[in-house]
Design a protein around this motif. Structure first.
Motif, PDB file in Angstrom:
ATOM      1  N   GLY A  40      -1.587 -71.601 -24.491  1.00 36.15           N
ATOM      2  CA  GLY A  40      -0.242 -71.903 -24.029  1.00 36.15           C
ATOM      3  C   GLY A  40       0.540 -72.739 -25.020  1.00 36.15           C
ATOM      4  O   GLY A  40       0.185 -72.841 -26.196  1.00 36.15           O
ATOM      5  N   LEU A  41       1.627 -73.335 -24.518  1.00 39.31           N
ATOM      6  CA  LEU A  41       2.534 -74.119 -25.336  1.00 39.31           C
ATOM      7  C   LEU A  41       2.530 -75.576 -24.910  1.00 39.31           C
ATOM      8  O   LEU A  41       2.549 -75.884 -23.707  1.00 39.31           O
ATOM      9  N   SER A  42       2.502 -76.464 -25.898  1.00 39.76           N
ATOM     10  CA  SER A  42       2.769 -77.879 -25.650  1.00 39.76           C
ATOM     11  C   SER A  42       4.284 -78.027 -25.643  1.00 39.76           C
ATOM     12  O   SER A  42       4.932 -77.855 -26.681  1.00 39.76           O
ATOM     13  N   ILE A  43       4.861 -78.288 -24.482  1.00 38.94           N
ATOM     14  CA  ILE A  43       6.314 -78.216 -24.352  1.00 38.94           C
ATOM     15  C   ILE A  43       6.996 -79.581 -24.385  1.00 38.94           C
ATOM     16  O   ILE A  43       8.206 -79.664 -24.557  1.00 38.94           O
ATOM     17  N   ASP A  44       6.272 -80.655 -24.208  1.00 45.01           N
ATOM     18  CA  ASP A  44       6.860 -81.990 -24.242  1.00 45.01           C
ATOM     19  C   ASP A  44       5.776 -82.997 -24.613  1.00 45.01           C
ATOM     20  O   ASP A  44       5.061 -83.502 -23.753  1.00 45.01           O
ATOM     21  N   LYS A  67       7.712 -81.107 -31.720  1.00 48.89           N
ATOM     22  CA  LYS A  67       8.235 -79.802 -31.314  1.00 48.89           C
ATOM     23  C   LYS A  67       7.181 -79.080 -30.489  1.00 48.89           C
ATOM     24  O   LYS A  67       6.048 -79.528 -30.358  1.00 48.89           O
ATOM     25  N   ARG A  68       7.555 -77.931 -29.944  1.00 49.72           N
ATOM     26  CA  ARG A  68       6.589 -77.130 -29.195  1.00 49.72           C
ATOM     27  C   ARG A  68       5.440 -76.704 -30.098  1.00 49.72           C
ATOM     28  O   ARG A  68       5.644 -76.312 -31.234  1.00 49.72           O
ATOM     29  N   GLY A  69       4.230 -76.813 -29.565  1.00 50.70           N
ATOM     30  CA  GLY A  69       3.051 -76.471 -30.343  1.00 50.70           C
ATOM     31  C   GLY A  69       2.105 -75.577 -29.562  1.00 50.70           C
ATOM     32  O   GLY A  69       2.394 -75.168 -28.431  1.00 50.70           O
ATOM     33  N   PHE A  70       0.958 -75.312 -30.156  1.00 54.85           N
ATOM     34  CA  PHE A  70      -0.048 -74.435 -29.544  1.00 54.85           C
ATOM     35  C   PHE A  70      -1.122 -75.259 -28.850  1.00 54.85           C
ATOM     36  O   PHE A  70      -1.520 -76.328 -29.328  1.00 54.85           O
ATOM     37  N   SER A 219       1.777 -79.307 -21.040  1.00 53.10           N
ATOM     38  CA  SER A 219       1.539 -77.956 -21.554  1.00 53.10           C
ATOM     39  C   SER A 219       1.659 -76.948 -20.420  1.00 53.10           C
ATOM     40  O   SER A 219       1.326 -77.241 -19.267  1.00 53.10           O
ATOM     41  N   ALA A 220       2.127 -75.760 -20.759  1.00 54.04           N
ATOM     42  CA  ALA A 220       2.109 -74.606 -19.855  1.00 54.04           C
ATOM     43  C   ALA A 220       1.074 -73.634 -20.393  1.00 54.04           C
ATOM     44  O   ALA A 220       1.093 -73.317 -21.593  1.00 54.04           O
ATOM     45  N   MET A 221       0.154 -73.174 -19.519  1.00 52.59           N
ATOM     46  CA  MET A 221      -0.969 -72.390 -20.000  1.00 52.59           C
ATOM     47  C   MET A 221      -1.201 -71.120 -19.167  1.00 52.59           C
ATOM     48  O   MET A 221      -0.985 -71.115 -17.953  1.00 52.59           O
ATOM     49  N   LEU A 222      -1.625 -70.073 -19.860  1.00 43.33           N
ATOM     50  CA  LEU A 222      -2.030 -68.821 -19.246  1.00 43.33           C
ATOM     51  C   LEU A 222      -3.517 -68.626 -19.541  1.00 43.33           C
ATOM     52  O   LEU A 222      -3.950 -68.809 -20.682  1.00 43.33           O
ATOM     53  N   GLY A 223      -4.290 -68.277 -18.519  1.00 46.43           N
ATOM     54  CA  GLY A 223      -5.731 -68.172 -18.728  1.00 46.43           C
ATOM     55  C   GLY A 223      -6.356 -67.005 -17.987  1.00 46.43           C
ATOM     56  O   GLY A 223      -5.719 -66.357 -17.152  1.00 46.43           O
TER      57      GLY A 223
END
Length: 228
Positions: A40-44, A67-70, A219-223
């Motif tokens: 997912g993305l590290s959004i904040d 910034k947004r990361g992995f 983070s927002a994550m898809l699993g």
């Protein structure tokens, strides 16, 4: 006819015991060992300098935004019904928000990468047969590789640090699991994580200094979870 029926019933039971599950049992929730993969993305996320007067003598901001990361992890777990226990290895990376950090006439740069080994526990809330919300969290150790600088002038002077260190990591999670098949579950989740007890050597101008940033973020994550 009765003996023949009895033989057929015994044969069906033998097949079930061998691991070929009858159709009537396929609606039961899957428990046992599973593998999991998330990305997912590290959004904040940000790095906050710790200690007494953390900004004294330094040009680094007390809070530096990224910034947004992995963000991703792989693991293996055990599903005991309403409770799951996992062991995971995760990786995160993000670059400094240079535009935000450069305010005030500075030139800023930096990036943080972390490899995290940890354990986590989750409670599944059986809202329906196919949609199962979950909450949980975990702890672990992170090997953090971080560099940061905020300089000004010509020749450029200011504060900077770089290095690698182990830190204590914890995270809280919430999300929903969606049953794709009897043994496969798709996850949509959110995570708040924090890593502390980090120390990096650097400089304030020409003077040696030690910096203690605390890394945190959402983070927002898809699993996907696959039962064995």
């Amino acid at each position: 006819m009765v003996p023949a029926f009895r033989h057929c019933a015994l044969a069906a039971l033998a097949i079930a015991a061998a691991g070929i599950t009858p159709a009537a049992a396929q609606d039961e929730p899957s428990t046992g060992v599973y593998g999991v993969a998330r990305a997912g993305l590290s959004i904040d996320s940000n790095a906050r300098l710790q200690g007494n007067n953390p900004t004294a003598g330094t040009t680094l901001q007390r809070d530096t935004d990224y910034k947004r990361g992995f963000n991703g992890e792989l693991g293996i777990g055990y599903d005991a019904g309403p409770f799951r226990l996992e062991g995971t290895v995760g990786y995160t990376t993000a670059g400094v928000d240079k535009k935000q950090a450069a305010k005030g006439g500075f030139t800023a740069d930096g990036r943080t990468k972390a490899l995290t080994i940890g354990a986590a526990g989750y409670f599944d809330i059986a809202a329906s047969e196919h949609v199962v919300p979950y909450v949980g969290g975990g702890i672990g150790m992170s090997r953090v590789d971080s560099r940061m600088s905020r300089l000004s002038g010509s020749p450029a002077t200011g504060s900077r640090y770089s290095g690698k260190d182990w830190g204590f990591n914890w995270h809280l999670d919430a999300g929903v699991g969606i049953a794709a098949t009897q043994s496969t579950t798709i996850e949509l989740g959110a995570r708040y994580s924090r890593t502390s007890s980090l120390r990096f050597d650097g400089f304030n101008g020409a003077t040696k200094a030690q910096f203690r940033p605390r890394m945190s973020g959402w983070s927002a994550m898809l699993g996907i979870r696959q039962a064995f």
